[in-house]
Structures are given as C-alpha cells and as structure tokens.
Design a protein around this motif. Structure first.
Motif, PDB file in Angstrom:
ATOM      1  N   LEU A 188      -4.990  -6.915  -2.155  1.00  0.00           N
ATOM      2  CA  LEU A 188      -6.126  -7.823  -2.042  1.00  0.00           C
ATOM      3  C   LEU A 188      -5.719  -9.255  -2.362  1.00  0.00           C
ATOM      4  CD1 LEU A 188      -8.927  -5.651  -3.683  1.00  0.00           C
ATOM      5  CD2 LEU A 188      -8.641  -6.158  -1.261  1.00  0.00           C
ATOM      6  N   GLU A 189      -4.890  -9.422  -3.377  1.00  0.00           N
ATOM      7  CA  GLU A 189      -4.412 -10.759  -3.726  1.00  0.00           C
ATOM      8  C   GLU A 189      -3.556 -11.338  -2.617  1.00  0.00           C
ATOM      9  OE1 GLU A 189      -2.425 -10.287  -7.456  1.00  0.00           O
ATOM     10  OE2 GLU A 189      -4.288 -10.521  -8.638  1.00  0.00           O
ATOM     11  N   TYR A 190      -2.788 -10.484  -1.954  1.00  0.00           N
ATOM     12  CA  TYR A 190      -1.940 -10.923  -0.851  1.00  0.00           C
ATOM     13  C   TYR A 190      -2.785 -11.544   0.267  1.00  0.00           C
ATOM     14  CZ  TYR A 190       1.005 -10.412   3.329  1.00  0.00           C
ATOM     15  OH  TYR A 190       1.694 -10.633   4.492  1.00  0.00           O
ATOM     16  N   VAL A 191      -3.839 -10.834   0.684  1.00  0.00           N
ATOM     17  CA  VAL A 191      -4.700 -11.341   1.749  1.00  0.00           C
ATOM     18  C   VAL A 191      -5.476 -12.563   1.268  1.00  0.00           C
ATOM     19  CG1 VAL A 191      -6.576 -10.790   3.345  1.00  0.00           C
ATOM     20  CG2 VAL A 191      -4.906  -9.032   2.736  1.00  0.00           C
ATOM     21  N   SER A 192      -5.933 -12.523   0.035  1.00  0.00           N
ATOM     22  CA  SER A 192      -6.702 -13.645  -0.528  1.00  0.00           C
ATOM     23  C   SER A 192      -5.878 -14.925  -0.547  1.00  0.00           C
ATOM     24  CB  SER A 192      -7.168 -13.299  -1.945  1.00  0.00           C
ATOM     25  OG  SER A 192      -7.958 -14.328  -2.476  1.00  0.00           O
ATOM     26  N   LYS A 193      -4.617 -14.812  -0.897  1.00  0.00           N
ATOM     27  CA  LYS A 193      -3.739 -15.984  -0.962  1.00  0.00           C
ATOM     28  C   LYS A 193      -3.526 -16.579   0.433  1.00  0.00           C
ATOM     29  CE  LYS A 193       0.796 -17.498  -2.625  1.00  0.00           C
ATOM     30  NZ  LYS A 193       2.070 -17.063  -3.272  1.00  0.00           N
ATOM     31  N   ILE A 194      -3.354 -15.707   1.417  1.00  0.00           N
ATOM     32  CA  ILE A 194      -3.135 -16.175   2.778  1.00  0.00           C
ATOM     33  C   ILE A 194      -4.365 -16.906   3.316  1.00  0.00           C
ATOM     34  CG2 ILE A 194      -2.818 -15.372   5.170  1.00  0.00           C
ATOM     35  CD1 ILE A 194      -1.065 -13.124   3.972  1.00  0.00           C
ATOM     36  N   LEU A 195      -5.551 -16.442   2.935  1.00  0.00           N
ATOM     37  CA  LEU A 195      -6.805 -16.996   3.467  1.00  0.00           C
ATOM     38  C   LEU A 195      -7.451 -18.000   2.514  1.00  0.00           C
ATOM     39  CD1 LEU A 195      -8.407 -13.740   4.963  1.00  0.00           C
ATOM     40  CD2 LEU A 195      -7.121 -15.526   6.166  1.00  0.00           C
ATOM     41  N   LEU A 208       0.820  -1.213   0.000  1.00  0.00           N
ATOM     42  CA  LEU A 208       0.000   0.000   0.000  1.00  0.00           C
ATOM     43  C   LEU A 208       0.857   1.268   0.000  1.00  0.00           C
ATOM     44  CD1 LEU A 208      -2.681  -0.928   2.719  1.00  0.00           C
ATOM     45  CD2 LEU A 208      -2.761  -1.338   0.264  1.00  0.00           C
ATOM     46  N   ASN A 209       2.177   1.087   0.025  1.00  0.00           N
ATOM     47  CA  ASN A 209       3.113   2.209   0.124  1.00  0.00           C
ATOM     48  C   ASN A 209       2.875   3.032   1.390  1.00  0.00           C
ATOM     49  OD1 ASN A 209       4.544   1.762  -2.370  1.00  0.00           O
ATOM     50  ND2 ASN A 209       2.737   2.560  -3.450  1.00  0.00           N
ATOM     51  N   ILE A 210       2.590   2.332   2.477  1.00  0.00           N
ATOM     52  CA  ILE A 210       2.391   2.970   3.779  1.00  0.00           C
ATOM     53  C   ILE A 210       3.526   2.526   4.690  1.00  0.00           C
ATOM     54  CG2 ILE A 210       0.913   3.079   5.827  1.00  0.00           C
ATOM     55  CD1 ILE A 210      -1.484   2.706   3.998  1.00  0.00           C
ATOM     56  N   SER A 211       4.181   3.490   5.332  1.00  0.00           N
ATOM     57  CA  SER A 211       5.284   3.148   6.225  1.00  0.00           C
ATOM     58  C   SER A 211       4.769   2.309   7.384  1.00  0.00           C
ATOM     59  CB  SER A 211       5.973   4.411   6.745  1.00  0.00           C
ATOM     60  OG  SER A 211       5.054   5.230   7.434  1.00  0.00           O
ATOM     61  N   PHE A 212       5.555   1.310   7.753  1.00  0.00           N
ATOM     62  CA  PHE A 212       5.115   0.333   8.744  1.00  0.00           C
ATOM     63  C   PHE A 212       5.956   0.432  10.001  1.00  0.00           C
ATOM     64  CE2 PHE A 212       5.555  -3.915  10.657  1.00  0.00           C
ATOM     65  CZ  PHE A 212       4.227  -4.214  10.915  1.00  0.00           C
ATOM     66  N   ASP A 213       5.286   0.527  11.141  1.00  0.00           N
ATOM     67  CA  ASP A 213       5.972   0.499  12.433  1.00  0.00           C
ATOM     68  C   ASP A 213       5.222  -0.494  13.301  1.00  0.00           C
ATOM     69  OD1 ASP A 213       7.126   0.864  14.897  1.00  0.00           O
ATOM     70  OD2 ASP A 213       7.207   3.047  14.753  1.00  0.00           O
ATOM     71  N   GLU A 214       5.866  -1.612  13.589  1.00  0.00           N
ATOM     72  CA  GLU A 214       5.199  -2.688  14.327  1.00  0.00           C
ATOM     73  C   GLU A 214       4.859  -2.294  15.753  1.00  0.00           C
ATOM     74  OE1 GLU A 214       9.314  -5.014  15.606  1.00  0.00           O
ATOM     75  OE2 GLU A 214       7.878  -5.946  14.240  1.00  0.00           O
ATOM     76  N   LYS A 215       5.415  -1.187  16.246  1.00  0.00           N
ATOM     77  CA  LYS A 215       5.135  -0.751  17.614  1.00  0.00           C
ATOM     78  C   LYS A 215       3.796  -0.016  17.709  1.00  0.00           C
ATOM     79  CE  LYS A 215       8.967   1.560  18.189  1.00  0.00           C
ATOM     80  NZ  LYS A 215       9.646   1.269  16.915  1.00  0.00           N
ATOM     81  N   ASP A 216       3.284   0.491  16.589  1.00  0.00           N
ATOM     82  CA  ASP A 216       2.000   1.192  16.617  1.00  0.00           C
ATOM     83  C   ASP A 216       0.879   0.217  16.959  1.00  0.00           C
ATOM     84  OD1 ASP A 216       3.150   3.590  15.923  1.00  0.00           O
ATOM     85  OD2 ASP A 216       2.744   3.380  13.778  1.00  0.00           O
ATOM     86  N   ASP A 234      -6.848   3.155  -0.206  1.00  0.00           N
ATOM     87  CA  ASP A 234      -5.431   2.778  -0.317  1.00  0.00           C
ATOM     88  C   ASP A 234      -5.244   1.400  -0.953  1.00  0.00           C
ATOM     89  OD1 ASP A 234      -4.422   5.087   0.944  1.00  0.00           O
ATOM     90  OD2 ASP A 234      -4.803   4.235   2.927  1.00  0.00           O
ATOM     91  N   LEU A 235      -6.263   0.595  -0.924  1.00  0.00           N
ATOM     92  CA  LEU A 235      -6.135  -0.794  -1.370  1.00  0.00           C
ATOM     93  C   LEU A 235      -5.940  -0.879  -2.878  1.00  0.00           C
ATOM     94  CD1 LEU A 235      -9.000  -2.267   0.815  1.00  0.00           C
ATOM     95  CD2 LEU A 235      -6.541  -2.475   1.221  1.00  0.00           C
ATOM     96  N   ASN A 236      -5.185  -1.888  -3.284  1.00  0.00           N
ATOM     97  CA  ASN A 236      -4.947  -2.144  -4.712  1.00  0.00           C
ATOM     98  C   ASN A 236      -5.051  -3.644  -4.967  1.00  0.00           C
ATOM     99  OD1 ASN A 236      -2.438  -3.205  -3.770  1.00  0.00           O
ATOM    100  ND2 ASN A 236      -1.535  -1.147  -3.890  1.00  0.00           N
ATOM    101  N   VAL A 237      -4.915  -4.018  -6.206  1.00  0.00           N
ATOM    102  CA  VAL A 237      -5.055  -5.426  -6.581  1.00  0.00           C
ATOM    103  C   VAL A 237      -4.039  -6.298  -5.851  1.00  0.00           C
ATOM    104  CG1 VAL A 237      -4.881  -7.079  -8.483  1.00  0.00           C
ATOM    105  CG2 VAL A 237      -6.048  -4.890  -8.831  1.00  0.00           C
ATOM    106  N   ALA A 238      -2.802  -5.827  -5.768  1.00  0.00           N
ATOM    107  CA  ALA A 238      -1.744  -6.621  -5.139  1.00  0.00           C
ATOM    108  C   ALA A 238      -2.040  -6.888  -3.659  1.00  0.00           C
ATOM    109  CB  ALA A 238      -0.404  -5.904  -5.286  1.00  0.00           C
TER     110      ALA A 238
END
Length: 366
Positions: free
Chosen positions: A84-91, A61-69, A78-82
């Motif tokens: 959605l496919e990422y979550v779909s594949k996991i589930l 999503l091109n969003i900076s990630f901080d695992e402490k938040d 913000d969502l895009n095809v990639a």
C-alpha cells in the motif's frame, strides 16, 4: 488538479494498458482539460518507476510475476502495509485518477490510500443505438453529478421490446424451432477479464453442480458458444455432450433473448445476463458480475456521448451547472469509433447489410 488517465495499472499487463490508453487519452484529453490549472497525463507504472514497474508491487505481495500474463491476479487479503505504501508513494502527486476498467482490487487499494477515482467501463447493455460507458466514482458528490447524465433506464426496456417484435416481423426474422420453457447458458471467451479469479479463468467447468441442477429443471438447455471462440474449449464441449438435453446453439444472442421460448438465462459472468433482465427473463450469474445495472445496489451509471463534452467534465469535476441538451452525436458513434459491434450486427439492418457485403466481397476476391 493533477489528473491521471490510466488503465488497470496493477492487474493488467503493460501492452494491454497502452493499447486501451491510446484511445482513452484521445477521447478524454481535451474535454477533461477544461481549465489551464488541470494537468492531464496518462499513467503507466513503468513510466514513473522505470525499471521497477509492476514487478516490485507483486514482489511485495510474494506473488510470482510474469509480465506476459494479460491479467495477474491478487486479492485484497494479499495486500500488506509495504504494498500500500508503494502505490501511495507513486501516486503522491495525483489528485484524481480517471481509469479504464479498474479491477475491484485496484479500486480497493485506491480507497485504502485515499485516492479519488472515476472508473469507466464499457456498459454491458449493448443493443441500444450506441454502446455506452458505465461510470462510477468513490466520491459521493462526483457520483451524484455523474448520475444526472445517466441514460434513462426505460430505454433499455423499450429497445428490448422492439427486438421482441423484430424477431417475428422485422427485416431478419428468427427461424424459431426452440423448445418452450427452455434455459440459455451464455458462454464467454477463454480470457475474459470478467471471469478472472484466483489466478485462473473460470468456465462452466468450475460450476458443474450448478449447471447440472439447472439441466434437471428445464427440458432443454441451450449453450450459446461465444461467436469469437473457435477453439480451446474442447473440454467444455465434451462436458456438455454428457447431458442429453443440452444443445450447443449458434443462433444470434439477441434473437435468443427476444424469443419467448427462453425463460431463464444464466452465465459465469457474461454481460448478456444484464441484458436478459430487460427482455423479461429470469437470469443468474454463477460468478459475480463486474457491476450491477439494476436494483438498489447499482453503482455504475450508463453514460453515452456526454463524456466527449467539456460541459460534462466541468460539471463532474467542478460542480458547475451545465446544459445537458444536445449531448448526442448520432447513432453508433462510439460503436464505429472503437469497432465494438458484438451481436449488434445481427439486429441492425445497415450493419447486417455491411456484414453481408463484406462476406460476398471476400469470397469474390479469394
């Protein structure tokens, strides 16, 4: 059926997820496993993705990630095809998610990739004989079966009416010096998930115009600071001092809701405004609530002890007619189990006594 018990596996950080999943699993694992064909397991992204976890989702999503938040914001836009496919594949092997307090965005994704879910929140009406859960599914048929176990909404009104009388005749009578025709603003903690929007936690400072306009309509506006908030809101308090008719008040919330002098109750997104409706108050959210508790758009159904029972899940998951009787375990069972009391200690005689004794005991042992 492969059933995943999960928290908000995208927006909420993993320590918070695991903290909630521990009790969530202990409560639901047995009754949900009503058939040997049901595979019930907890689900956290990093347990499946190992080194990838949530960071890969946010990178897509091109969003900076901080695992402490504790909460990491993203919007549906913000969502895009990639992603959605990422979550779909996991589930891909998931038939149903039973989630604890899923965000609007996570629910949106699950709908987009056609994953069936049941979302369970703590219900905002919290002055009954026990706390409840608000439950909703994106499956219409499951939703209708959940609805059949709902707590009767009339109980919300009856208990509110009892508290009005208790205010002047009960065990702890309210010393009322409120000004008639007043408004009440209900504050929240500084990190409440309900006030999380666009990467920040909202407060009254984000609604200055709305707050100012309300101060012009009422002779007195009482500001109820959240009882757990001891510091960090200095800027808010400084802002309130600008208004000569605004008063910070420490009286218990339910005493204020039960007082006839309070006519209007508003908040950013506190559950207290849901409760105010049943006390007959005009009420308003400055920011959208997590879900509705009354009106035509109600989606989340109030369920109390039924979720502890196999019969409930057999009905909800398999459309099996079950006996709805005797699905009550006694007063305060959930409240005591999860230690979720909030303002209830001030209106229940036994809980009030426990609080007083605990305070005295601590003073003696200092």
């Amino acid at each position: 059926m492969n059933i995943f018990l999960t928290a908000d596996f995208l927006m909420t950080n993993e320590p918070e997820q695991r903290s909630n999943l521990k009790w969530f699993q202990d409560i639901l694992q047995r009754p949900v496993s009503i058939k040997e064909s049901n595979s019930v397991s907890t689900f956290v992204l990093s347990d499946i993705c190992k080194d990838r976890s949530r960071s890969e989702f946010f990178s897509l999503l091109n969003i900076s990630f901080d695992e402490k938040d504790t909460q990491l914001f993203f919007s549906n836009e913000d969502l895009n095809v990639a992603s959605l496919e990422y979550v779909s594949k996991i589930l891909r092997n998931c038939d149903l998610i039973i989630g604890y307090e899923l965000s609007e965005q996570t629910r949106y994704i699950l709908n987009k990739i056609n994953i069936k879910f049941i979302d369970i929140w703590l219900h905002p009406i919290r002055y009954l004989n026990d706390v409840m859960f608000g439950i909703y599914s994106n499956s219409d048929s499951i939703n209708q079966r959940i609805k059949s176990y709902s707590v009767d909404e009339e109980l919300f009104y009856i208990n509110a009416e009892m508290l009005k009388v208790q205010n002047y005749r009960g065990f702890r009578r309210f010393k009322n010096n409120l000004i008639p025709g007043s408004a009440l603003f209900v504050g929240q903690t500084l990190t409440d998930k309900a006030i999380f929007s666009n990467g920040k936690m909202l407060s009254v400072l984000d609604f200055k115009n709305e707050f100012k306009n309300i101060t012009k309509k009422y002779e007195r506006v009482y500001y109820s600071r959240h009882p757990f908030l001891k510091e960090g809101d200095e800027e808010i308090i400084s802002y309130l001092k600008r208004f000569p008719n605004v008063e910070v008040i420490s009286s218990p919330t339910y005493n204020l809701l039960a007082a006839k002098e309070i006519e209007y109750v508003f908040t950013v997104s506190s559950s207290v405004v849901h409760e105010a409706h049943y006390f007959g108050k005009e009420s308003e959210f400055l920011f959208k609530p997590i879900f509705n508790t009354f009106g035509e758009s109600k989606k989340y159904y109030p369920i109390m002890h039924a979720i502890f029972f196999e019969n409930f899940w057999n009905s909800v998951l398999n459309d099996v007619e079950t006996d709805k009787k005797d699905m009550y375990l006694g007063d305060n069972k959930i409240r005591d189990t999860l230690s979720f009391y909030w303002g209830y200690r001030k209106i229940d005689k036994l809980e009030s006594l426990k609080e007083t004794v605990s305070f005295i005991f601590k003073k003696i042992n200092k």
